[in-house]
Design a protein around this motif. Structure first.
Motif, short mmCIF file in Angstrom:
data_model
loop_
_atom_site.label_atom_id
_atom_site.label_comp_id
_atom_site.label_asym_id
_atom_site.label_seq_id
_atom_site.Cartn_x
_atom_site.Cartn_y
_atom_site.Cartn_z
N LEU A 194 0.85 -1.18 0.00
CA LEU A 194 0.00 0.00 0.00
C LEU A 194 0.89 1.23 0.00
N LYS A 195 0.42 2.26 -0.69
CA LYS A 195 1.29 3.42 -0.92
C LYS A 195 0.83 4.72 -0.27
N LYS A 196 -0.51 4.92 -0.12
CA LYS A 196 -0.96 6.25 0.29
C LYS A 196 -2.31 6.20 1.00
N GLU A 197 -2.39 6.87 2.13
CA GLU A 197 -3.64 6.96 2.87
C GLU A 197 -4.71 7.62 1.99
N GLY A 198 -5.91 7.08 2.03
CA GLY A 198 -7.01 7.60 1.25
C GLY A 198 -7.17 6.94 -0.12
N ASN A 199 -6.16 6.18 -0.56
CA ASN A 199 -6.30 5.46 -1.82
C ASN A 199 -7.41 4.43 -1.71
N ILE A 200 -7.95 4.04 -2.85
CA ILE A 200 -9.07 3.11 -2.94
C ILE A 200 -8.55 1.73 -3.32
N ILE A 201 -9.16 0.70 -2.74
CA ILE A 201 -8.85 -0.68 -3.10
C ILE A 201 -10.03 -1.25 -3.88
N LEU A 202 -9.76 -1.72 -5.09
CA LEU A 202 -10.77 -2.38 -5.93
C LEU A 202 -10.40 -3.84 -6.10
N GLN A 203 -11.41 -4.70 -6.13
CA GLN A 203 -11.21 -6.09 -6.53
C GLN A 203 -11.53 -6.19 -8.01
N ILE A 204 -10.64 -6.82 -8.75
CA ILE A 204 -10.86 -7.11 -10.17
C ILE A 204 -11.16 -8.60 -10.27
N GLY A 205 -12.24 -8.96 -10.93
CA GLY A 205 -12.66 -10.36 -11.03
C GLY A 205 -13.74 -10.64 -10.01
N LYS A 206 -14.59 -11.58 -10.34
CA LYS A 206 -15.78 -11.85 -9.54
C LYS A 206 -15.52 -12.87 -8.43
N ASN A 207 -16.13 -12.62 -7.30
CA ASN A 207 -16.07 -13.50 -6.14
C ASN A 207 -17.35 -14.33 -6.13
N PHE A 208 -17.20 -15.64 -6.36
CA PHE A 208 -18.36 -16.54 -6.35
C PHE A 208 -18.51 -17.27 -5.02
N GLY A 209 -17.60 -17.03 -4.08
CA GLY A 209 -17.69 -17.68 -2.77
C GLY A 209 -17.17 -19.10 -2.75
N GLN A 210 -16.20 -19.41 -3.60
CA GLN A 210 -15.64 -20.77 -3.70
C GLN A 210 -14.80 -21.10 -2.47
N LEU A 211 -15.32 -21.98 -1.62
CA LEU A 211 -14.56 -22.41 -0.44
C LEU A 211 -14.05 -23.84 -0.53
#
Length: 166
Positions: A1-18
């Motif tokens: 992580l580089k900077k306070e206030g930056n946004i974290i995005l997930q790329i790709g779908k989470n289907f809940g695979q456990l």
């Protein structure tokens, strides 16, 4: 992580695979079930978009989501950075364990500056890439809103001393 206030995005779908996940094996000693579904087309598209965003200098940092799921990837992002993260609760999945620990394939976390958000979302939408806002970079704490708040120093100590204590 580089900077306070930056946004974290997930790329790709989470289907809940456990099934076949580190979570089920470590917590419940379950090793049965099908492996995560693999969609090579999605994996390639997601990887190419990540590469484009890096080359266009639109991301501050990137981490893959693999063994241990999103929660482990987010924790790993904090360990060497000196920054923490504030994680939003998911809007689409009702099972938090599936959301945080799933090992669905072809997913990444990207840290971006807020000023780049609209441009990145436009690129993702034009390329039919699923994304989700996960949280923001903050100082000092790894936090899941309403669930957990731990200092990044304590999180780092737990991560790096458990094996010796075991």
């Amino acid at each position: 992580l580089k900077k306070e206030g930056n946004i974290i995005l997930q790329i790709g779908k989470n289907f809940g695979q456990l099934h076949q996940s580190v979570f089920l094996e470590e917590i419940y000693s379950i090793i049965d079930g099908p492996p995560p579904e693999i969609n090579l087309s999605n994996e390639k598209n997601n990887g190419l978009i990540i590469s484009k965003l890096i080359n266009d200098k639109l991301v501050s940092s990137v981490h893959d989501i693999s063994s241990g799921g999103m929660i482990l990837a987010l924790a790993e992002m904090t360990f060497k950075s000196g920054y923490g993260i504030k994680i939003n609760k998911p809007k689409n999945l009702s099972n938090l364990m599936e959301y945080y620990f799933s090992e669905d394939q072809g997913r990444y976390l990207i840290e971006i500056e807020a000023s780049h958000l609209n441009k990145i979302l436009k690129i993702l939408n034009e390329n039919n890439i699923f994304s989700e806002l996960i949280g923001t970079v903050q100082k000092n704490y790894f936090e899941i809103l309403g669930e957990l708040k731990i200092s990044i120093n304590d999180l780092y100590k737990v991560n790096n001393t458990w094996y010796n204590n075991y």
